[in-house]
Design an enzyme around this catalytic site. Sequence first.
Site, short mmCIF file in Angstrom:
data_model
loop_
_atom_site.label_atom_id
_atom_site.label_comp_id
_atom_site.label_asym_id
_atom_site.label_seq_id
_atom_site.Cartn_x
_atom_site.Cartn_y
_atom_site.Cartn_z
N SER A 139 2.29 2.22 -4.87
CA SER A 139 1.91 0.78 -4.44
C SER A 139 1.73 0.03 -5.73
O SER A 139 2.02 -1.03 -5.89
CB SER A 139 0.99 0.70 -3.45
OG SER A 139 -0.44 1.32 -3.86
N TYR A 141 -3.49 3.94 2.65
CA TYR A 141 -3.51 4.23 4.04
C TYR A 141 -4.63 5.10 4.17
O TYR A 141 -5.21 4.85 5.45
CB TYR A 141 -2.11 4.96 4.61
CG TYR A 141 -2.10 5.69 5.91
CD1 TYR A 141 -2.11 4.55 6.75
CD2 TYR A 141 -2.73 6.93 5.99
CE1 TYR A 141 -2.31 5.50 8.25
CE2 TYR A 141 -2.52 7.39 7.21
CZ TYR A 141 -2.64 6.65 8.31
OH TYR A 141 -2.66 7.24 9.71
N TYR A 169 0.85 -1.21 -0.06
CA TYR A 169 0.10 -0.02 -0.24
C TYR A 169 0.88 1.24 0.08
O TYR A 169 2.08 1.27 0.25
CB TYR A 169 -1.13 0.10 1.35
CG TYR A 169 -0.50 0.27 2.44
CD1 TYR A 169 -0.03 1.73 3.06
CD2 TYR A 169 0.25 -0.69 3.45
CE1 TYR A 169 0.48 1.82 4.20
CE2 TYR A 169 0.79 -0.52 4.47
CZ TYR A 169 0.82 0.64 4.84
OH TYR A 169 1.61 0.88 6.19
N CYS A 170 0.18 2.36 -0.47
CA CYS A 170 0.86 3.68 -0.27
C CYS A 170 -0.04 4.79 0.40
O CYS A 170 -0.91 4.10 1.11
CB CYS A 170 1.47 4.12 -1.56
SG CYS A 170 0.24 4.21 -3.00
N TRP A 171 0.02 5.89 -0.34
CA TRP A 171 -0.97 6.79 0.61
C TRP A 171 -2.30 6.77 0.16
O TRP A 171 -3.31 6.47 1.14
CB TRP A 171 -0.44 8.15 0.19
CG TRP A 171 -1.28 9.35 0.55
CD1 TRP A 171 -1.98 10.34 -0.50
CD2 TRP A 171 -2.12 9.73 1.80
NE1 TRP A 171 -2.82 11.13 0.28
CE2 TRP A 171 -2.77 10.85 1.55
CE3 TRP A 171 -1.81 9.09 2.88
CZ2 TRP A 171 -3.50 11.46 2.55
CZ3 TRP A 171 -2.80 9.74 4.06
CH2 TRP A 171 -3.68 10.73 3.77
#
Length: 362
Positions: A113, A134, A105-107
């Site tokens: 991601s 996130y 995952y990323c932001w």
Amino acid sequence: MNELPLHRDRTEAWVETPVTLQELQAFDAIIDARTPSEFAEDHLPGAINAPTLDDDERIQVGTIYKQQSAFDAKRVGAPIAARSIARLIETLFAEMPRNWRPLVYCWRGGGRSSAMAHILRQVGWNAHRLRGGYKAFRQQVVKDLETLPGRIRFHVVCGATGTGKSRLLESLAEVGAQVLDLEVLAAHRGSVLGDLPDAPQPSQKCFETAIWTALSGFERARPVYVESESRKVGNLRVPEALIAYMRAARCFRIEADAPTRVRLLIDDYDHFVKDPVALAAKLDHLKDLHGKERLAAWKDHMAAGRWEELVADLLDNHYDPAYRRSLLRNYRDAQGAAILPVTSGSRDEFEGLARALLREHG
């Protein structure tokens, strides 16, 4: 695994939120592709940081995005991310087996991601991406913390300062009880002197994620033991729904005589005995509440090494009055709570109390 909210096409597989703790734990690894500073502020439970961009690189790409265009930002960011992912495959992921199954995952579940998950899948690993990243998980945590506490039967350990509430919670955990230790999660003992040496408090978001993780892992049929905290533990706020259900819960009150309490407190706060300058700075915060004369008397005790007298004075004039006002006002079962007597304050005594509580109350 059949209930896991997975989605896939030919080139990608992803997970939707809301996602349970058990579903997250089903993955072999949870990979946070964000920068180190983003990861430090908060991250999914059990995640490891494997950034595709570091903090400076993210600022550089973001500036290009704002001042030029999305295309220019991607043209600069893509090779940086590709080199980072290649380095991670050669180092952090080098020994992962063929059937490795990570969640990335990323932001917001976007470029960082997506790029990492795509390349990991091209290698042959069964990588999944968290849709919404996130940000979506954070929204879930905030929402869940409004409802999760209502599904749990809390048992509240209360008692005046120095009676050993934290020690009892520790013993309860050791003998198999379910324990929510908010002071451990907050890295703070919950008073003006509560800072832990060399252990700064986490962010508010990180604190809430830790609470979500703990609440999500409890068995609903068994009680959860928790200390009678205030709304804030140091600089961190306890979620409103959680504090409300704690205050409505059944209480068990520890009682100990003054010498025992003084001895336990000196043991718990021995770092202040070793660093009286730090203690004096903390006590200065109480000047407006207690006045210059009492503050001077406390410092005289410190200068003369009269630690027992100092602690006894602090209990009599600061902690005990505050405890009586706060506890009886906020925890409705505290006045008639079952008494847990502490005499020696030994480890064996707290273990015996913990076992007795489990036998009689769950």
